[in-house]
Scaffold this active site. Structure first.
Site, PDB file in Angstrom:
ATOM      1  N   CYS A  38      29.093  40.891  24.087  1.00 60.42           N
ATOM      2  CA  CYS A  38      29.736  41.511  22.926  1.00 60.42           C
ATOM      3  C   CYS A  38      29.022  42.831  22.690  1.00 60.42           C
ATOM      4  O   CYS A  38      28.028  43.128  23.328  1.00 60.42           O
ATOM      5  CB  CYS A  38      29.556  40.646  21.681  1.00 60.42           C
ATOM      6  N   ARG A  80      32.803  46.016  26.188  1.00 58.54           N
ATOM      7  CA  ARG A  80      32.012  44.789  26.191  1.00 58.54           C
ATOM      8  C   ARG A  80      32.782  43.598  25.615  1.00 58.54           C
ATOM      9  O   ARG A  80      32.272  42.482  25.591  1.00 58.54           O
ATOM     10  CB  ARG A  80      30.724  44.980  25.377  1.00 58.54           C
ATOM     11  N   TRP A 122      33.350  39.343  22.438  1.00 55.42           N
ATOM     12  CA  TRP A 122      33.892  38.756  23.646  1.00 55.42           C
ATOM     13  C   TRP A 122      33.511  37.277  23.545  1.00 55.42           C
ATOM     14  O   TRP A 122      32.353  36.912  23.684  1.00 55.42           O
ATOM     15  CB  TRP A 122      33.274  39.412  24.871  1.00 55.42           C
ATOM     16  N   ASN A 176      24.889  39.299  19.999  1.00 53.98           N
ATOM     17  CA  ASN A 176      25.415  39.290  21.364  1.00 53.98           C
ATOM     18  C   ASN A 176      24.498  38.393  22.188  1.00 53.98           C
ATOM     19  O   ASN A 176      23.290  38.623  22.207  1.00 53.98           O
ATOM     20  CB  ASN A 176      25.419  40.729  21.903  1.00 53.98           C
ATOM     21  N   GLY A 177      25.077  37.382  22.829  1.00 52.43           N
ATOM     22  CA  GLY A 177      24.248  36.487  23.642  1.00 52.43           C
ATOM     23  C   GLY A 177      24.663  35.050  23.425  1.00 52.43           C
ATOM     24  O   GLY A 177      25.726  34.773  22.857  1.00 52.43           O
ATOM     25  N   GLU A 196      36.494  37.447  51.731  1.00 51.51           N
ATOM     26  CA  GLU A 196      36.281  38.258  50.532  1.00 51.51           C
ATOM     27  C   GLU A 196      35.948  39.708  50.915  1.00 51.51           C
ATOM     28  O   GLU A 196      36.426  40.653  50.283  1.00 51.51           O
ATOM     29  CB  GLU A 196      35.164  37.626  49.695  1.00 51.51           C
ATOM     30  N   LYS A 228      38.155  42.897  49.689  1.00 53.59           N
ATOM     31  CA  LYS A 228      37.566  44.017  48.939  1.00 53.59           C
ATOM     32  C   LYS A 228      37.901  45.342  49.634  1.00 53.59           C
ATOM     33  O   LYS A 228      38.273  46.309  48.989  1.00 53.59           O
ATOM     34  CB  LYS A 228      36.034  43.892  48.842  1.00 53.59           C
ATOM     35  N   GLU A 270      41.667  46.267  49.205  1.00 54.18           N
ATOM     36  CA  GLU A 270      42.208  46.594  47.881  1.00 54.18           C
ATOM     37  C   GLU A 270      41.678  47.891  47.307  1.00 54.18           C
ATOM     38  O   GLU A 270      42.382  48.553  46.558  1.00 54.18           O
ATOM     39  CB  GLU A 270      42.049  45.435  46.896  1.00 54.18           C
ATOM     40  N   HIS A 292      41.668  32.831  69.423  1.00 53.87           N
ATOM     41  CA  HIS A 292      43.051  32.354  69.365  1.00 53.87           C
ATOM     42  C   HIS A 292      44.020  33.463  68.959  1.00 53.87           C
ATOM     43  O   HIS A 292      45.141  33.186  68.549  1.00 53.87           O
ATOM     44  CB  HIS A 292      43.159  31.164  68.396  1.00 53.87           C
ATOM     45  N   LYS A 314      44.433  43.854  36.849  1.00 51.08           N
ATOM     46  CA  LYS A 314      43.265  42.973  36.723  1.00 51.08           C
ATOM     47  C   LYS A 314      43.698  41.528  36.476  1.00 51.08           C
ATOM     48  O   LYS A 314      43.107  40.597  36.997  1.00 51.08           O
ATOM     49  CB  LYS A 314      42.381  43.476  35.573  1.00 51.08           C
TER      50      LYS A 314
END
Ligand code: F6R
Length: 632
Positions: A2, A27, A82, A106-107, A505, A509, A512, A528, A627
């Site tokens: 946050c 945040r 958040w 925040n935390g 992955e 990356k 994209e 193959h 996103k």
């Protein structure tokens, strides 16, 4: 994650605080709020008033609320949320006002369950589901019990909490101070001309001052218009003669020279790069409060399954899309090898349109950063309808997939802004490994000594990850030499075992963000088909840490070299045999074979990032992508 702000000085502070929060909206933006002390009546002998305005959603909603209920005063605190504990509702929005005090935080307070129970037993009433309200109660109690200052009350209160916090507190009893404290979560203090500021991050302060004190973990500060008095709070273990000790410290302000946009990215050129570098901290957040080394176990309270229910699981089905699908493949391997349960991993977009057989006895693990991906959500609803038990592994608290599930294990990696997922991928890996260990311990398939090794390895992983990231410039050079070349139009990524999802992955990356065509392949499958692609122009990125597959993948490397392929190998430090034939080698620290994915993925993320940056693509918002994919 946050954002918090604070102000004390001569100016009316509502707009200063809101502008600061606007710079911190990256945040989180589930809700926002301000608490401001109105001292106008004090000259007539009346006490100060502490007024709070909060609103759910983005800051524009707080703007609207403040237009309806303007806040007057020149001492205040603010928060953009958040959600971690509790849904994004107004009741859960900060600041939390309890008696004489208002708190923003925040935390995550790790011992929130026991503290809340204790406070309830002492007659305290809670109006939110947040851990932050606990801190507000504790400070209020200290003031009621005779603490002479807000600083003293906050110190006493914080000596009872464990976990991560950046906190700011104001009180009606002492309307000329703001108290702030930091442990693990970020917090800076800005020193102005006769005014003092606090914020989670530098951008919130740049419009007012560039003289910044970067608080350190354990710091607690009393802010007044004339500056900051800082002390270091050291909390001792239970049984120590003193609960805590406090020593004054001097922290000299540093003059920062960042542009506001640079500052939001904390000096990184792109959010993606910042998030790549945030991975060690993201993993620490995922592990926080869940690893119990004393008993070689995982605290799986959030998983929400009884020992009985665990015994009834016949199969685990992992559902996910994109990058989350890749972490789920690693999760499948761990669930099989550690928990000894049959496991399968499914692309949610395929699974939901098959006549898949699913039902009672199946534990469905839905993996999703956003928690909103339409295909994963639909697959979850379908599986639930058919009687499966659903566990979500998600990053965004209160999102649709966790809500549709029976339980949720949140990754707590903080908001991911770059469209290409990086820190949430490794945080998902950590959550999946924790789940596998938790299942393994309950099913008796994981010996205590092996659990201890894995957990110890996980706890140490962030420092090994930092070591890889410290050498990011090697990946930049390799990207320039091997991928950002006119010839390299396609790339092949190869891996075996746990390195297979890492190869997938790495390829995703690269595609994209750099728009270079790439394929991820199980190295054993190369002969193959894909081997036909290999020629002297083709970069082949091989993920080959020291594990049980090493000999086999070393043979695959030989096969690529025999066809003049250009091998870029990600290997364990000290490797000589693959290094002898590869054109470029990127080393990662030696690690337990089950933990190598946390390390080997980092060079692949960096290679893609640097290749894209060299090409000048829009790294944070690559073309055609979103996103959160809420369409089918
Ligand atoms: C790739 C990426 C996507 C997401 C996918 C699923 O970098 O971010 O492939 O992984 O759209 O999203 P979540 O995890 O939010 O369900």
């Amino acid at each position: 994650m946050c954002g918090i702000v604070g102000y004390i000085g001569p100016r009316s502070c509502a707009s200063i605080l809101v502008d600061g929060l606007r710079k911190l909206e990256y945040r989180g933006y589930d809700s926002a709020g301000l608490a401001i002390l109105d001292t106008r009546a004090m000259s007539a002998g009346e006490p100060a008033k502490l007024n709070v305005v909060r609103a759910v959603g983005k800051l524009s909603h707080l703007d609207d609320a403040l237009r309806e209920h303007p806040l007057v005063g020149s001492v205040g605190i603010g928060h953009t949320r958040w959600a971690t504990h509790g849904r994004p509702t107004e009741a859960n929005a900060h600041p939390h006002l309890v008696g004489e005090v208002a708190v923003v935080h925040n935390g995550i307070l790790e011992n929130h369950v026991e503290l809340r129970q204790d406070l309830i037993a002492r007659g305290r009433k809670f109006s939110s589901e947040t851990d932050t309200e606990i801190a507000a109660h504790l400070i209020d109690i200290e003031l009621a019990n005779g603490a002479k200052t807000l600083l003293e009350a906050t110190k006493n209160a914080l000596s009872h909490v464990r976990g991560a916090y950046a906190i700011a507190v104001v009180s009606r009893k002492e309307p000329d101070v703001v108290v702030v404290a930091k442990s693990f979560s970020p917090l800076v203090v800005g020193i102005g001309e006769g005014e003092t500021f606090a914020a989670s991050d530098v951008p919130a302060l740049l419009a007012h001052t560039r003289d910044i004190i970067f608080l350190e973990d354990g710091d607690i500060a009393e802010l007044r218009a004339g500056g900051a008095k800082i002390e270091r709070l050291l909390v001792h273990g239970d049984g120590a003669p003193e609960r805590f000790t406090v020593t004054p410290v001097v922290r000299t302000p540093k003059r920062v020279d960042w542009s506001p946009s640079q500052a939001e990215k904390q000096g990184y050129k792109h959010f993606m790069l910042k998030e790549i570098f945030e991975q060690p901290a993201a993993i620490e957040n995922t592990l926080r409060g869940r690893v119990v080394l004393e008993t070689s176990d995982v605290d799986g309270t959030e998983i929400g399954l009884s020992e009985e229910a665990v015994k009834k699981i016949r199969r685990v089905v992992l559902l996910a899309c994109g990058t989350s699908h890749h972490s789920a493949i690693a999760g499948r391997n761990w669930i099989e090898s550690i928990a000894k349960l049959p496991a399968q991993v499914e692309l949610a977009s395929e699974f939901r349109y098959r006549d898949a057989i699913i039902g009672e006895g199946d534990l469905v693990v839905a993996v999703s950063q956003s928690g909103e991906t339409a295909d994963t959500l639909a697959a979850v609803r379908d599986a639930k309808r058919q009687g499966a038990t659903i566990l979500a592994i998600a990053n965004v608290v209160g999102s649709a997939i966790p809500r549709a599930s029976d339980a949720a294990l949140y990754t707590h990696a903080g908001p991911e802004i770059g469209v290409a997922s990086t820190k949430c991928f490794t945080a998902q890996l950590a959550a999946l490994l924790l789940l596998s260990i938790w299942l393994g311990r309950r099913r008796g398939s994981l010996p205590e000594a092996r659990a201890q090794q894995l957990l110890q390895g996980l706890v140490e992983m962030p420092s090994h990850m930092r070591e890889v990231l410290e050498h990011a410039e090697i990946c930049q050079k390799v990207a320039r030499r091997q991928i950002y070349t006119p010839e390299a139009r396609d790339c092949l990524f190869l891996g075996r075992g746990l390195s297979y999802p890492i190869a997938l992955e790495g390829a995703l990356k690269l595609k994209e963000i750099s728009y270079v065509h790439a394929e991820g392949y199980a190295a054993g499958e190369m002969k193959h088909g894909p081997i036909a692609l290999i020629d002297s122009q083709m970069p082949v990125i091989v993920v080959a840490p020291k594990d049980q597959h090493y000999e086999k993948i070393a043979s695959n490397v030989q096969e690529v070299c025999a066809r003049d392929g250009r091998v870029i190998a990600v290997v364990t430090k000290g490797d000589t045999s693959i290094a002898a034939v590869a054109q470029d080698v990127i080393e990662v620290p030696d690690a337990d074979p089950d933990l190598t994915p946390f390390l080997t993925v980092l060079p692949l993320q960096l290679l893609s990032y640097y290749a894209a940056d060299l090409k000048g693509t829009d790294v944070d918002q690559p073309r055609n992508l979103a996103k959160t994919v809420t369409v089918e």
